[in-house]
Write a protein that holds these residues in place. Structure first.
Motif, mmCIF file in Angstrom:
data_model
loop_
_atom_site.group_PDB
_atom_site.id
_atom_site.type_symbol
_atom_site.label_atom_id
_atom_site.label_comp_id
_atom_site.label_asym_id
_atom_site.label_seq_id
_atom_site.Cartn_x
_atom_site.Cartn_y
_atom_site.Cartn_z
ATOM 1 N N THR B 572 0.833 -1.190 0.000
ATOM 2 C CA THR B 572 0.000 0.000 0.000
ATOM 3 C C THR B 572 0.869 1.242 0.000
ATOM 4 O O THR B 572 1.971 1.228 0.546
ATOM 5 C CB THR B 572 -0.959 0.021 1.214
ATOM 6 O OG1 THR B 572 -1.713 1.244 1.168
ATOM 7 C CG2 THR B 572 -0.221 -0.060 2.532
ATOM 8 N N CYS B 574 -0.239 3.979 1.329
ATOM 9 C CA CYS B 574 -0.720 4.816 2.425
ATOM 10 C C CYS B 574 -0.156 4.325 3.751
ATOM 11 O O CYS B 574 -0.466 3.231 4.201
ATOM 12 C CB CYS B 574 -2.245 4.794 2.472
ATOM 13 S SG CYS B 574 -2.905 5.712 3.875
ATOM 14 N N PRO B 575 0.678 5.132 4.418
ATOM 15 C CA PRO B 575 1.268 4.709 5.686
ATOM 16 C C PRO B 575 0.227 4.461 6.780
ATOM 17 O O PRO B 575 0.464 3.694 7.704
ATOM 18 C CB PRO B 575 2.169 5.883 6.080
ATOM 19 C CG PRO B 575 2.465 6.571 4.800
ATOM 20 C CD PRO B 575 1.231 6.412 3.964
ATOM 21 N N PHE B 578 -1.159 1.127 6.009
ATOM 22 C CA PHE B 578 -0.038 0.228 6.293
ATOM 23 C C PHE B 578 0.062 -0.044 7.797
ATOM 24 O O PHE B 578 0.133 -1.199 8.240
ATOM 25 C CB PHE B 578 1.244 0.887 5.762
ATOM 26 C CG PHE B 578 2.525 0.250 6.201
ATOM 27 C CD1 PHE B 578 2.799 -1.082 5.922
ATOM 28 C CD2 PHE B 578 3.475 0.995 6.888
ATOM 29 C CE1 PHE B 578 3.996 -1.656 6.319
ATOM 30 C CE2 PHE B 578 4.672 0.425 7.287
ATOM 31 C CZ PHE B 578 4.927 -0.901 7.004
ATOM 32 N N ASN B 579 0.011 1.013 8.585
ATOM 33 C CA ASN B 579 0.125 0.856 10.034
ATOM 34 C C ASN B 579 -1.055 0.079 10.600
ATOM 35 O O ASN B 579 -0.891 -0.831 11.406
ATOM 36 C CB ASN B 579 0.211 2.233 10.704
ATOM 37 C CG ASN B 579 0.272 2.133 12.209
ATOM 38 O OD1 ASN B 579 1.265 1.675 12.769
ATOM 39 N ND2 ASN B 579 -0.800 2.512 12.886
ATOM 40 N N HIS B 596 4.997 -1.204 2.780
ATOM 41 C CA HIS B 596 4.667 0.096 2.207
ATOM 42 C C HIS B 596 5.256 0.166 0.795
ATOM 43 O O HIS B 596 6.252 -0.495 0.513
ATOM 44 C CB HIS B 596 5.267 1.196 3.088
ATOM 45 C CG HIS B 596 4.887 2.568 2.647
ATOM 46 N ND1 HIS B 596 5.799 3.442 2.108
ATOM 47 C CD2 HIS B 596 3.705 3.212 2.642
ATOM 48 C CE1 HIS B 596 5.179 4.575 1.799
ATOM 49 N NE2 HIS B 596 3.911 4.468 2.117
ATOM 50 N N HIS B 597 4.659 0.964 -0.070
ATOM 51 C CA HIS B 597 5.139 0.972 -1.459
ATOM 52 C C HIS B 597 6.602 1.390 -1.556
ATOM 53 O O HIS B 597 7.314 0.942 -2.440
ATOM 54 C CB HIS B 597 4.222 1.793 -2.376
ATOM 55 C CG HIS B 597 4.378 3.286 -2.292
ATOM 56 N ND1 HIS B 597 4.523 3.961 -1.110
ATOM 57 C CD2 HIS B 597 4.375 4.229 -3.277
ATOM 58 C CE1 HIS B 597 4.607 5.257 -1.378
ATOM 59 N NE2 HIS B 597 4.521 5.450 -2.679
ATOM 60 N N LEU B 666 4.843 6.205 8.823
ATOM 61 C CA LEU B 666 5.781 5.346 8.118
ATOM 62 C C LEU B 666 7.108 5.278 8.889
ATOM 63 O O LEU B 666 7.608 4.197 9.197
ATOM 64 C CB LEU B 666 6.023 5.891 6.711
ATOM 65 C CG LEU B 666 6.877 5.007 5.814
ATOM 66 C CD1 LEU B 666 6.195 3.667 5.604
ATOM 67 C CD2 LEU B 666 7.126 5.679 4.470
ATOM 68 N N CYS B 738 3.198 9.473 1.320
ATOM 69 C CA CYS B 738 1.933 9.329 2.049
ATOM 70 C C CYS B 738 0.907 10.220 1.370
ATOM 71 O O CYS B 738 1.198 11.376 1.072
ATOM 72 C CB CYS B 738 2.118 9.749 3.502
ATOM 73 S SG CYS B 738 0.573 9.937 4.411
#
Lengths: 259, 802
Positions: B572, B574-575, B578-579, B596-597, B666, B738
């Motif tokens: 993804t 988006c952090p 992701f989180n 993360h990407h 991130l 992000c």
């Protein structure tokens, strides 16, 4: 003060779908009609100020339950749900008939309804119900102010020039607008309490309406066809500070020979 | 030698010291009785990690050294204090410690202890002077100058000074077999005390010796009520710190909780109260807080100190000895909430919340004799103003900065949970976001059916997971006829599930990032798929705005969907997603491999699956002004305003300077620091210029914690401040990783351009867009790819760090 709020469950705005015979799909994903939430909020505030009880009245299929639960979570004391398979396909006239019949079995000083609904947008059910019950009809309310001791209700009614102040004896019917104020967001506490609140389910027989006068067969109107509106063209968004933004907008309009 | 014979009235010393110790113990016991009223905190796990944490934060004090001078000063006082304790223990036991330590190795252990103690005592004095100088003269904004702070400095300085002087006169008068190890006091005695008569030596020794012991006792009596208490509590606080991922908010059982979230200090865990008793008002949290830095009422330091004050208020009137009758002349219920320093705006002194349900905590409180009215007081508007609760971006800079591992953010979210779930009290704009997430599964309120609109017009099809699996299933049932998946060795039909996230699905600017990312995936030959309409908001904004109910609805639905596909890897951009997916979905039984990407793209580049060859150079002409919707978009998601060109050797002059803004969720929360930089380093033509606050010390863009959907009315805008920091580097582009950061920085730059503070050439851009624009296929000029694998000219241009 005893208040009944007419609450309609409508498809989530933007997700409306038409099924067989141009009928609005009500099989799932219903929510409380936006305008109805505004009058519900106004009603809840009235009960908080003057005491009494607020009951919601809904006519609709099983998925309407979602909207009813939300109203209970917001603070309605209990709910009446008129539900019957033969009601499917009813037009506004039949809806008015059923709601008026249900209201005859209820006690109220005030009936509140949203000015119109986001799916049908007819805006006439309220007037129909008031007419059938012989209630004073106060429409386009921006503010509601009851005088319980005099048993009157005063409403600010939006007009083309501003607003009119109109007064009527109670019981009365008020159709409200979004100027009444933002509806509250139900707290989790409210959602939990709503689980133990009463939702009375009434059939058509319970309200005393003949099956022959409702449903699609009794409908006096018919939808011939429906087309979705053309998609909007891409927007140009100007984010600059006012002075520059104004310049950009003028440039844009000039480029299209609009100024 | 014998202390008993040298010190006048010596037998009183151990007695007075014992009384001081008992006083200390009883006062600490009273603090502990408030803990009993709080919720349990689970600290009885992972003993090894807890010990490591204690060594790292309390003994080695690693976080103190981020401010190197303050860290050195503090280390001097800390180690000086440890040795000082040895000396004190020796004095009140009539030399027992000396007797034990001097016994082995011919007394050399004792000599080392004495010598180190003497040197450290001088170090402490220097450090104390420096500390006082900072508080009185240089006055860094983060420090609170209070009587408490100065008194502590005077006490420590006095204790050390009297010890040195007393020892000097003792040695001059009586001598000592270890006097040569007494590196400071012995020469001092020879210099100052020797000329005096023995009786004068004796008198000065007696007075300073007693002054020392009495100061130590005074310190012990004073300590439990002082901010300096951290010397006793920091060991416990660091050992008992949160060991779960920092980005994992505590779980919440919506069915069985009696109080939702945190209303009073009794709703906190006792570890949260220990946080309060460990805070030393050093203000590192305050100095890192983006809300405070931009003039908002939120101050993490005064919040924690306010909690401590509330705990102390609850103790008031409680007898120091358990079981004694309550002290009648103190009526804690009337005690006003004490104002805390450094508060902006008003803290309304609201009355005690009378509607608090008497839970187990309250019963324990009554049993402990606590002031129940003080315990029932709501934290909001007592320890923290209501507005400040909503100013928090949950960026975690305070948590990262705290040397004694105090956790601010979880508590603030606890307060939000209570306000939202119990009182439905939150900024008006949040209603829209909540309702949108509930109804449409995204905070933008866009219809679910538009989830894949971002992929329209791409030169290739973006596969949807449901279709891929259906196709795989049908080709399986067709037998071995069709193009069997066996040429992949029976690999899973989906190698990577690209979790698009709502921002990339619905926000115009971020749709370009999604297009750039899938371009990269496609180019690298990754078998990826997206969930399409089956995807919903991860729930992060709802959770961090305190709406646990909506969060749990979204999370449960997403976990159900993801479990159905069981993707081997989720990627993804988006952090926040992701989180939440990697750290918080396990609470709902969703355990996935999530990257993360930036991590995935760095990996693709390192493996040679992506070859960024085309230099991204400074724009030849003005860029798209970064504010005109989709107009700057090309079919491949390559941003206009950036010119891609083949690499020309020595073309350094046109290198594009770029700064990279670290996303909180991130970098700070999940430690992803190197990979986004590796991606930037891989793109030819870029020169990275770091901002002063980068990595774990990054400064939030202002959109975290659900602030993306709330108005920022107080103080200056956080994104404006961060943009200022970015522009200060002189870079002509700001890279982000992000979607929220991208939007905030884009708006910040647009405002700066409008105000004439930035050139119109400054761009904000996601790292995936930069990488995509430098891929060979992005321009026909690019050389043909060498399909034979790594090596040769093609990969020479690819440089990956770490």
């Amino acid at each position: 003060m005893r208040i009944v709020v007419l609450l309609k469950a409508v498809p989530v705005v933007g997700n409306e779908k038409l099924v067989d015979g141009w009928r609005v799909d009500r099989s799932a994903g219903l929510e409380a009609n936006g305008n109805d939430e505004y009058v519900l909020e106004a009603g809840l505030k009235l009960v908080e100020q003057h005491g009494g009880e607020l009951v919601t009245l809904t006519m609709g299929p099983t998925p309407a339950m979602e909207a009813i639960r939300k109203a209970l979570a917001m603070g309605a004391a209990r709910a009446v749900h008129v539900q019957d398979p033969v009601l499917a396909g009813s037009d506004t006239l039949a809806t008015g008939l059923v709601l008026a019949a249900a209201l005859r079995k209820m006690e109220y000083d005030l009936v509140l309804a949203g000015a119109d609904t986001s799916d049908g947008q007819g805006g006439i059910v309220g007037a129909a119900v008031a007419t059938r019950l012989g209630l004073p009809y106060l429409s386009y309310a921006a503010h509601i102010e009851p005088d319980p001791s005099a048993e009157t209700i005063r409403v600010r009614r939006i007009s083309a020039a501003g607003y009119d102040v109109i007064e009527a004896p109670m019981p009365a019917f008020v159709a409200g607008t979004q100027l009444l104020g933002e509806p509250r967001y139900p707290s989790l506490r409210g959602i939990m309490q709503a689980r133990s609140k009463e939702i009375a389910t009434w059939t058509l027989a319970d309200v005393g309406v003949e099956a022959s006068s409702v449903g699609s067969s009794a409908a006096l109107t018919e939808v011939d066809s429906a087309t979705p509106p053309p998609p909007r063209a891409g927007a140009t968004i100007v984010r600059e500070a006012p002075e520059i933004a104004a310049e950009r907008i003028v440039e844009f309009l000039a480029s299209r020979r609009l100024v | 030698m014998s202390l008993a014979s040298e010190v006048p009235l010596y037998p009183l010393a151990p007695l007075i010291f014992a009384i001081a110790v008992v006083s200390f113990a009883l006062q600490m016991g009273r603090h502990l009785r408030v803990f009993r009223a709080a919720h349990p905190s689970d600290v009885a796990n992972r003993a090894g990690d807890r010990l490591r944490s204690l060594l790292r934060y309390a003994i080695a004090q690693v976080r103190m050294f981020r401010d190197r001078r303050a860290g050195t000063m503090h280390a001097a006082i800390f180690w000086g204090f440890v040795l000082l304790t040895v000396g004190t223990a020796n004095r009140v036991t009539a030399g027992l410690v000396e007797a034990v330590l001097a016994w082995p190795l011919d007394g050399w252990i004792w000599r080392v202890v004495v010598a180190a103690g003497q040197l450290l005592a001088v170090a402490v004095l220097v450090a104390i002077v420096y500390a006082a100088f900072r508080r009185v003269v240089t006055r860094p904004a983060r420090l609170t100058l209070s009587r408490d702070a100065l008194l502590v400095l005077v006490l420590i300085g006095g204790i050390v000074a009297t010890e040195l002087v007393a020892e000097a006169f003792r040695l001059a008068r009586y001598g000592d077999p270890y006097e040569a190890a007494t590196l400071v006091s012995w020469p001092l005695g020879r210099l100052v005390a020797a000329p005096l008569s023995p009786s004068a030596q004796q008198a000065i020794f007696g007075v300073t010796w007693w002054a020392n012991i009495l100061l130590v006792c005074a310190f012990l009596v004073y300590l439990p009520g002082s901010k300096h208490l951290h010397i006793a509590t920091a060991f416990f606080n660091t050992a008992f710190r949160k060991l779960a991922p920092r980005g994992e908010l505590p779980p919440m059982d919506l069915e069985s909780e009696t109080t939702f979230g945190v209303r009073t200090i009794a709703d906190l865990g006792w570890k949260d109260l220990l946080d309060g008793f460990t805070c030393t008002e050093c203000g590192r949290c305050q100095s890192q807080c983006p809300a405070w830095a931009t003039g908002k009422p939120l101050n993490p330091k005064t919040f924690i100190m306010g909690l401590r004050q509330m705990a102390v208020d609850a103790e008031e009137g409680v007898p120091i000895l358990p079981g004694m009758p309550r002290v009648p002349w103190i009526r804690p219920s009337d005690a006003p909430a004490r104002p805390v320093a450094d508060v902006r705006g008003t803290v309304a002194g609201t009355g005690a919340g009378s509607d608090a349900a008497p839970g187990a905590g309250a019963r324990a409180a009554v049993a402990a004799g606590l002031a129940t009215a003080a315990l029932a007081r709501p934290i909001v508007d007592t320890a923290m103003p209501y507005d400040a609760v909503w100013d928090c971006v949950t960026c975690g800079a305070c948590v990262e900065a705290c040397p004694v591992t105090i956790e601010h953010v979880d508590k603030i979210v606890g307060l939000r949970r209570n306000l939202v779930l119990e009182d439905s009290r939150f900024p008006q704009e949040a209603t829209t976001a909540f309702t949108n997430m509930e109804r449409h599964g995204n905070p933008w309120g866009q219809p679910r059916s538009a989830r894949l609109d971002w992929a329209k017009g791409l030169p290739f099809e973006v596969p949807v997971a449901a279709d891929v699996l259906a196709a795989a299933a049908s080709s399986d049932s067709n037998g071995s006829g069709g193009p069997a998946p066996s040429d992949d060795g029976g690999a899973a039909p989906i190698e990577v599930l690209y979790w698009v996230g709502c921002a990339a699905a619905f926000d115009d600017r971020n749709r370009r990032v999604a297009r750039a990312l899938v371009t990269c995936l496609q180019e690298a030959g990754v078998r990826f798929a997206v969930l399409g309409q089956e995807e919903s908001c991860s729930g992060d904004p709802a959770r961090r705005m305190g709406n646990e109910y909506v969060y749990q609805m979204l999370a449960q639905a997403n976990v159900e969907t993801l479990n159905r596909y069981a993707p081997p890897l989720i990627v993804t951009a988006c952090p926040h997603c992701f989180n939440t997916i990697s750290n918080e979905y396990p609470q709902f039984g969703g355990r996935y491999e999530v990257v993360h990407h930036s991590q995935y793209l760095a990996r693709l580049v390192a493996e040679g699956r992506l070859r960024p060859l085309t230099a991204v150079l400074a724009a030849a002409e003005t860029g798209d002004g970064s504010g005109t919707g989709d107009e700057g978009q090309t079919a491949r998601g390559v941003p206009s305003g950036t010119v891609s060109a083949p690499i020309l050797p020595g073309d350094v002059a046109r290198r594009r300077t770029i700064t990279y803004h670290d996303s909180c969720y991130l970098t700070r929360y999940n430690g992803v620091f190197e990979q986004p930089r590796a991606v930037l380093a891989a793109v030819p033509g870029l020169e990275l210029r770091e901002m002063e606050r980068n990595g774990r010390q990054s400064f939030c863009c202002g959109a975290g914690g659900g602030r993306m959907w709330m108005e920022e009315r107080r103080g200056i805008r956080i994104n404006a401040e961060r943009t200022r920091q970015a522009l200060e580097t002189g870079a002509s582009a700001v890279a982000t990783a992000c979607p929220f950061c991208l939007v905030m920085m884009r708006d910040g730059v647009a405002d700066a351009v409008a105000a004439g503070a930035a050139s119109t050439e400054v761009q904000t851009i996601d790292i995936a867009e930069l990488l995509a624009s430098s891929l060979p296929s992005s321009r026909s000029l690019a050389p043909a790819t060498d399909a034979s694998g790594p090596g040769g000219a093609a990969s020479a241009a690819v440089e990956v760090e770490g």
